[in-house]
Write a protein that holds these residues in place. Structure first.
Motif, PDB file in Angstrom:
ATOM      1  N   MET A   1     -41.326  47.605   0.716  1.00  0.00           N
ATOM      2  CA  MET A   1     -40.715  48.400  -0.298  1.00  0.00           C
ATOM      3  C   MET A   1     -40.803  49.945  -0.408  1.00  0.00           C
ATOM      4  N   ALA A   2     -39.784  50.569  -0.574  1.00  0.00           N
ATOM      5  CA  ALA A   2     -39.903  52.117  -0.369  1.00  0.00           C
ATOM      6  C   ALA A   2     -40.351  52.534  -1.725  1.00  0.00           C
ATOM      7  N   SER A   3     -40.834  53.851  -1.800  1.00  0.00           N
ATOM      8  CA  SER A   3     -41.203  54.632  -3.010  1.00  0.00           C
ATOM      9  C   SER A   3     -40.594  56.107  -3.299  1.00  0.00           C
ATOM     10  N   ILE A   4     -40.306  56.510  -4.090  1.00  0.00           N
ATOM     11  CA  ILE A   4     -39.628  57.800  -4.266  1.00  0.00           C
ATOM     12  C   ILE A   4     -40.754  58.543  -5.523  1.00  0.00           C
ATOM     13  N   THR A   5     -40.445  59.801  -5.226  1.00  0.00           N
ATOM     14  CA  THR A   5     -41.080  60.695  -6.245  1.00  0.00           C
ATOM     15  C   THR A   5     -39.934  61.623  -6.730  1.00  0.00           C
ATOM     16  N   VAL A   6     -39.714  61.921  -8.227  1.00  0.00           N
ATOM     17  CA  VAL A   6     -38.652  62.622  -8.618  1.00  0.00           C
ATOM     18  C   VAL A   6     -39.413  63.578  -9.436  1.00  0.00           C
ATOM     19  N   ARG A   7     -39.267  65.088  -8.745  1.00  0.00           N
ATOM     20  CA  ARG A   7     -39.841  66.213  -9.086  1.00  0.00           C
ATOM     21  C   ARG A   7     -38.764  66.960 -10.198  1.00  0.00           C
ATOM     22  N   ASN A   8     -39.421  67.934 -11.084  1.00  0.00           N
ATOM     23  CA  ASN A   8     -38.580  68.615 -11.886  1.00  0.00           C
ATOM     24  C   ASN A   8     -37.667  67.974 -12.903  1.00  0.00           C
ATOM     25  N   LEU A   9     -37.989  66.726 -13.113  1.00  0.00           N
ATOM     26  CA  LEU A   9     -37.311  65.927 -14.119  1.00  0.00           C
ATOM     27  C   LEU A   9     -37.575  66.415 -15.586  1.00  0.00           C
ATOM     28  N   ASP A  10     -36.535  66.745 -16.121  1.00  0.00           N
ATOM     29  CA  ASP A  10     -36.589  67.158 -17.662  1.00  0.00           C
ATOM     30  C   ASP A  10     -37.274  66.055 -18.498  1.00  0.00           C
ATOM     31  N   ASP A  11     -37.965  66.626 -19.378  1.00  0.00           N
ATOM     32  CA  ASP A  11     -38.814  65.761 -20.361  1.00  0.00           C
ATOM     33  C   ASP A  11     -37.973  65.005 -21.103  1.00  0.00           C
ATOM     34  N   SER A  12     -36.833  65.553 -21.426  1.00  0.00           N
ATOM     35  CA  SER A  12     -35.785  65.052 -22.192  1.00  0.00           C
ATOM     36  C   SER A  12     -35.156  63.621 -21.651  1.00  0.00           C
ATOM     37  N   VAL A  13     -35.011  63.951 -20.074  1.00  0.00           N
ATOM     38  CA  VAL A  13     -34.525  62.629 -19.584  1.00  0.00           C
ATOM     39  C   VAL A  13     -35.609  61.577 -19.403  1.00  0.00           C
ATOM     40  N   ARG A  14     -36.627  62.042 -19.280  1.00  0.00           N
ATOM     41  CA  ARG A  14     -37.696  61.021 -19.196  1.00  0.00           C
ATOM     42  C   ARG A  14     -37.872  60.264 -20.475  1.00  0.00           C
ATOM     43  N   ASP A  15     -37.868  60.854 -21.666  1.00  0.00           N
ATOM     44  CA  ASP A  15     -37.873  60.458 -22.823  1.00  0.00           C
ATOM     45  C   ASP A  15     -36.633  59.285 -23.261  1.00  0.00           C
ATOM     46  N   GLU A  16     -35.341  59.731 -22.631  1.00  0.00           N
ATOM     47  CA  GLU A  16     -34.429  58.831 -22.851  1.00  0.00           C
ATOM     48  C   GLU A  16     -34.641  57.652 -21.936  1.00  0.00           C
ATOM     49  N   LEU A  17     -34.897  57.841 -20.811  1.00  0.00           N
ATOM     50  CA  LEU A  17     -35.449  56.708 -19.878  1.00  0.00           C
ATOM     51  C   LEU A  17     -36.159  55.674 -20.474  1.00  0.00           C
ATOM     52  N   ARG A  18     -37.299  56.290 -21.086  1.00  0.00           N
ATOM     53  CA  ARG A  18     -38.320  55.555 -21.830  1.00  0.00           C
ATOM     54  C   ARG A  18     -37.720  54.603 -23.140  1.00  0.00           C
ATOM     55  N   LEU A  19     -36.760  55.344 -23.734  1.00  0.00           N
ATOM     56  CA  LEU A  19     -36.053  54.651 -24.702  1.00  0.00           C
ATOM     57  C   LEU A  19     -35.227  53.675 -24.153  1.00  0.00           C
ATOM     58  N   LEU A  20     -34.539  53.736 -23.096  1.00  0.00           N
ATOM     59  CA  LEU A  20     -33.602  52.713 -22.493  1.00  0.00           C
ATOM     60  C   LEU A  20     -34.203  51.446 -21.903  1.00  0.00           C
ATOM     61  N   ALA A  21     -35.274  51.853 -21.505  1.00  0.00           N
ATOM     62  CA  ALA A  21     -36.231  50.953 -21.005  1.00  0.00           C
ATOM     63  C   ALA A  21     -36.843  50.082 -22.190  1.00  0.00           C
ATOM     64  N   ALA A  22     -37.309  50.467 -23.261  1.00  0.00           N
ATOM     65  CA  ALA A  22     -37.526  49.751 -24.555  1.00  0.00           C
ATOM     66  C   ALA A  22     -36.463  48.774 -24.770  1.00  0.00           C
ATOM     67  N   ARG A  23     -35.302  49.347 -25.214  1.00  0.00           N
ATOM     68  CA  ARG A  23     -34.219  48.581 -25.451  1.00  0.00           C
ATOM     69  C   ARG A  23     -33.939  47.503 -24.867  1.00  0.00           C
ATOM     70  N   HIS A  24     -34.151  47.688 -23.210  1.00  0.00           N
ATOM     71  CA  HIS A  24     -33.941  46.419 -22.448  1.00  0.00           C
ATOM     72  C   HIS A  24     -35.021  45.608 -22.179  1.00  0.00           C
ATOM     73  N   GLY A  25     -36.116  46.012 -22.963  1.00  0.00           N
ATOM     74  CA  GLY A  25     -37.325  45.183 -22.829  1.00  0.00           C
ATOM     75  C   GLY A  25     -38.006  44.896 -21.518  1.00  0.00           C
ATOM     76  N   ARG A  26     -37.816  46.260 -20.783  1.00  0.00           N
ATOM     77  CA  ARG A  26     -38.641  46.587 -19.279  1.00  0.00           C
ATOM     78  C   ARG A  26     -39.323  47.928 -19.224  1.00  0.00           C
ATOM     79  N   SER A  27     -40.180  47.700 -18.340  1.00  0.00           N
ATOM     80  CA  SER A  27     -40.982  49.136 -18.035  1.00  0.00           C
ATOM     81  C   SER A  27     -40.061  50.259 -17.749  1.00  0.00           C
ATOM     82  N   MET A  28     -40.340  51.617 -17.836  1.00  0.00           N
ATOM     83  CA  MET A  28     -39.430  52.775 -17.321  1.00  0.00           C
ATOM     84  C   MET A  28     -39.239  52.640 -15.914  1.00  0.00           C
TER      85      MET A  28
END
Length: 86
Positions: A1-28
């Motif tokens: 499996m491959a890995s990627i790193t995403v640089r310069n991601l807005d904190d707001s995008v990270r926070d939205e992804l965290r909320l989506l993950a919680a809504r769907h019951g999975r990790s970010m």
């Protein structure tokens, strides 16, 4: 499996992804994998993941009210009134 790193991601995008993950019951990380797989047209498809992200980016919280089915058995109720917690 491959890995990627995403640089310069807005904190707001990270926070939205965290909320989506919680809504769907999975990790970010699992949520991001699902979104990327759906965007690439491969793997597990979550039909709402991309739209949830789209609306979250616009500050819209989409809620769906579902009618719950009638329970045949009453939920067990536990009485803790005789116990002392400390």
């Amino acid at each position: 499996m491959a890995s990627i790193t995403v640089r310069n991601l807005d904190d707001s995008v990270r926070d939205e992804l965290r909320l989506l993950a919680a809504r769907h019951g999975r990790s970010m990380e699992a949520e991001v994998r699902t979104i990327l797989a759906a965007a690439a047209g491969r793997g597990e498809r979550s039909p709402n993941a991309l739209m949830d992200l789209y609306w979250a980016r616009r500050g819209v919280d989409v809620e769906v009210d579902l009618e719950l089915p009638h329970r045949e058995v009453e939920a067990l109720r536990v009485d803790f009134s005789g116990h002392e917690f400390g």
